[in-house]
Design a protein around this motif. Sequence first.
Motif, short mmCIF file in Angstrom:
data_model
loop_
_atom_site.label_atom_id
_atom_site.label_comp_id
_atom_site.label_asym_id
_atom_site.label_seq_id
_atom_site.Cartn_x
_atom_site.Cartn_y
_atom_site.Cartn_z
N ARG A 12 0.86 -1.19 0.00
CA ARG A 12 0.00 0.00 0.00
C ARG A 12 0.89 1.23 0.00
NH1 ARG A 12 -0.96 -3.43 4.03
NH2 ARG A 12 -2.76 -4.81 3.79
N TYR A 13 0.46 2.24 -0.73
CA TYR A 13 1.17 3.53 -0.69
C TYR A 13 0.25 4.54 -0.03
CZ TYR A 13 4.39 1.66 -4.20
OH TYR A 13 5.33 0.90 -4.87
N LYS A 14 0.80 5.29 0.92
CA LYS A 14 0.02 6.37 1.57
C LYS A 14 0.39 7.69 0.93
CE LYS A 14 -0.74 4.43 6.15
NZ LYS A 14 0.30 3.36 6.14
N ILE A 15 -0.63 8.38 0.45
CA ILE A 15 -0.40 9.71 -0.10
C ILE A 15 -1.32 10.66 0.68
CG2 ILE A 15 -0.27 11.09 -2.22
CD1 ILE A 15 -0.69 8.28 -3.68
N GLY A 16 -0.74 11.34 1.67
CA GLY A 16 -1.54 12.19 2.56
C GLY A 16 -2.55 11.32 3.29
N VAL A 19 -4.92 6.14 0.78
CA VAL A 19 -4.12 4.93 0.68
C VAL A 19 -4.40 4.28 -0.67
CG1 VAL A 19 -3.69 2.64 1.65
CG2 VAL A 19 -4.18 4.55 3.17
N VAL A 20 -3.33 4.01 -1.41
CA VAL A 20 -3.48 3.28 -2.68
C VAL A 20 -3.01 1.85 -2.44
CG1 VAL A 20 -2.70 3.09 -5.08
CG2 VAL A 20 -3.01 5.35 -4.04
N VAL A 21 -3.89 0.89 -2.72
CA VAL A 21 -3.49 -0.52 -2.61
C VAL A 21 -2.91 -0.93 -3.97
CG1 VAL A 21 -4.23 -2.86 -2.08
CG2 VAL A 21 -5.31 -0.93 -0.92
N ALA A 22 -1.61 -1.01 -4.05
CA ALA A 22 -0.95 -1.31 -5.33
C ALA A 22 -0.91 -2.82 -5.60
CB ALA A 22 0.46 -0.74 -5.34
N ASN A 23 -0.69 -3.60 -4.55
CA ASN A 23 -0.71 -5.07 -4.66
C ASN A 23 -1.59 -5.59 -3.54
OD1 ASN A 23 2.78 -5.77 -5.71
ND2 ASN A 23 1.04 -4.99 -6.85
N GLY A 40 -0.74 -6.43 -17.98
CA GLY A 40 -1.85 -5.70 -17.35
C GLY A 40 -1.82 -4.25 -17.76
N PRO A 41 -2.94 -3.56 -17.60
CA PRO A 41 -2.99 -2.15 -18.00
C PRO A 41 -2.19 -1.26 -17.04
CG PRO A 41 -5.05 -2.80 -16.94
CD PRO A 41 -4.22 -4.04 -17.07
N SER A 42 -1.99 -0.03 -17.44
CA SER A 42 -1.29 0.95 -16.62
C SER A 42 -2.00 1.09 -15.27
CB SER A 42 -1.29 2.27 -17.38
OG SER A 42 -0.69 3.25 -16.59
N GLY A 43 -1.22 1.09 -14.19
CA GLY A 43 -1.79 1.24 -12.86
C GLY A 43 -2.22 -0.07 -12.21
N ALA A 44 -2.03 -1.19 -12.91
CA ALA A 44 -2.49 -2.50 -12.41
C ALA A 44 -1.70 -2.98 -11.18
CB ALA A 44 -2.38 -3.54 -13.52
N GLY A 45 -0.44 -2.53 -11.08
CA GLY A 45 0.41 -2.98 -9.98
C GLY A 45 1.61 -3.79 -10.43
N LYS A 46 1.88 -3.80 -11.74
CA LYS A 46 2.97 -4.61 -12.30
C LYS A 46 4.35 -4.14 -11.83
CE LYS A 46 1.99 -3.48 -16.58
NZ LYS A 46 0.93 -2.48 -16.36
N SER A 47 4.60 -2.83 -11.93
CA SER A 47 5.92 -2.31 -11.54
C SER A 47 6.17 -2.53 -10.06
CB SER A 47 6.04 -0.81 -11.83
OG SER A 47 5.83 -0.58 -13.19
N THR A 48 5.13 -2.43 -9.28
CA THR A 48 5.27 -2.67 -7.84
C THR A 48 5.76 -4.10 -7.60
OG1 THR A 48 3.52 -1.06 -7.40
CG2 THR A 48 4.02 -2.62 -5.64
N VAL A 49 5.16 -5.06 -8.30
CA VAL A 49 5.60 -6.46 -8.17
C VAL A 49 7.06 -6.60 -8.60
CG1 VAL A 49 5.28 -8.83 -9.01
CG2 VAL A 49 3.29 -7.41 -8.55
P1 ADP Z 1 1.74 -0.57 -13.31
O1 ADP Z 1 3.20 -0.88 -13.33
O2 ADP Z 1 0.89 -1.76 -13.60
O3 ADP Z 1 1.40 0.60 -14.18
P2 ADP Z 1 2.23 0.34 -10.61
O4 ADP Z 1 2.72 -0.82 -9.85
O5 ADP Z 1 3.23 1.35 -11.07
O6 ADP Z 1 1.34 -0.16 -11.82
O7 ADP Z 1 1.16 1.14 -9.73
C1 ADP Z 1 0.07 0.52 -9.05
C2 ADP Z 1 -0.67 1.58 -8.25
O8 ADP Z 1 0.16 2.05 -7.19
C3 ADP Z 1 -1.06 2.80 -9.05
O9 ADP Z 1 -2.30 3.26 -8.60
C4 ADP Z 1 0.03 3.79 -8.74
O10 ADP Z 1 -0.43 5.11 -8.88
C5 ADP Z 1 0.38 3.45 -7.30
N1 ADP Z 1 1.79 3.73 -7.00
C6 ADP Z 1 2.87 3.12 -7.53
N2 ADP Z 1 4.01 3.60 -7.01
C7 ADP Z 1 3.63 4.55 -6.10
C8 ADP Z 1 4.36 5.40 -5.22
N3 ADP Z 1 5.69 5.38 -5.14
N4 ADP Z 1 3.63 6.24 -4.44
C9 ADP Z 1 2.30 6.26 -4.50
N5 ADP Z 1 1.57 5.47 -5.30
C10 ADP Z 1 2.23 4.63 -6.10
#
Ligand code: ADP
Length: 229
Positions: A12-16, A19-23, A40-49
């Motif tokens: 999870r990422y906290k922004i203020g 909370v964004v649940v990325a995975n 997966g589409p943009s924002g799916a959580g791939k880069s986080t993984v």
């Molecule tokens: P993808 O690679 O599939 O495009 P990401 O893993 O980059 O997806 O992002 C998944 C979600 O987490 C998105 O909603 C993105 O905005 C959020 N997110 C990713 N990195 C951060 C970060 N460093 N801080 C806040 N939110 C983030």
Amino acid sequence: MSYIQITDEYKRYKIGENVVVANDGITFSVEKGELVIILGPSGAGKSTVLNILGGMDTCDEGQVIIDGTDIAKFNNRQLTSYRRNDVGFVFQFYNLVQNLTARENVELATQISKNALDVDQTLELVGLSHRKDNFPSQLSGGEQQRVSIARAIAKNPKLLLCDEPTGALDYKTGKQILKTLQDTCKNTGTTVIIITHNSALAPIANRVIKINDAKVRSVEINQSPVPVE
Ligand code: ADP
Ligand code: ADP
């Protein structure tokens, strides 16, 4: 036990206040030597993984077992060593050092890694021997991506992690890069993971993991991946 086993992984990422649940409870496995596409589409959580698998980010919960070791339990020192020695990264925009030649870019990576391979042999493997003394600005996009693949595999990593490696390339050049990645996987036995939003890449992989809205939606195993020509 699989070579990679990621189980109930949460990030999870906290922004203020938000909370964004990325995975949201990611579970999948990968066998050694596979070419894997995470789709997966943009924002799916791939880069986080990918960042978690590469030790560039840490998860909030879950197990991330790579070759028998749970890297989710690593401290900062262990993560640094893991990133240096065990993983190679390939990025969409190459991330090369502009004032170093192709050869020097690869050499730099090998200097901080324990298992490093021969720099010139690695450049030859990606078909770039004739360009090794050129600076990144003198190379085409495809050639720069080859340098970045050489830099990653020269560390002789357990894992090669690629974040949209063809995203900045035209179709033909992108195909050549995919062929290089597929050949690397086949010839060196390195486990290669590619993340992409482009479903057209799926047929080249041994395993396709679809992620959408922070969860794994499907896993397909492909008995006969299409060779990139
Ligand atoms: P993808 O690679 O599939 O495009 P990401 O893993 O980059 O997806 O992002 C998944 C979600 O987490 C998105 O909603 C993105 O905005 C959020 N997110 C990713 N990195 C951060 C970060 N460093 N801080 C806040 N939110 C983030
Ligand atoms: P492509 O990515 O389609 O191969 P380019 O037109 O960028 O395309 O490059 C074609 C060839 O010219 C490549 O082999 C590349 O290394 C070379 N090249 C491109 N720009 C330069 C430059 N500034 N200096 C030296 N060689 C270059």
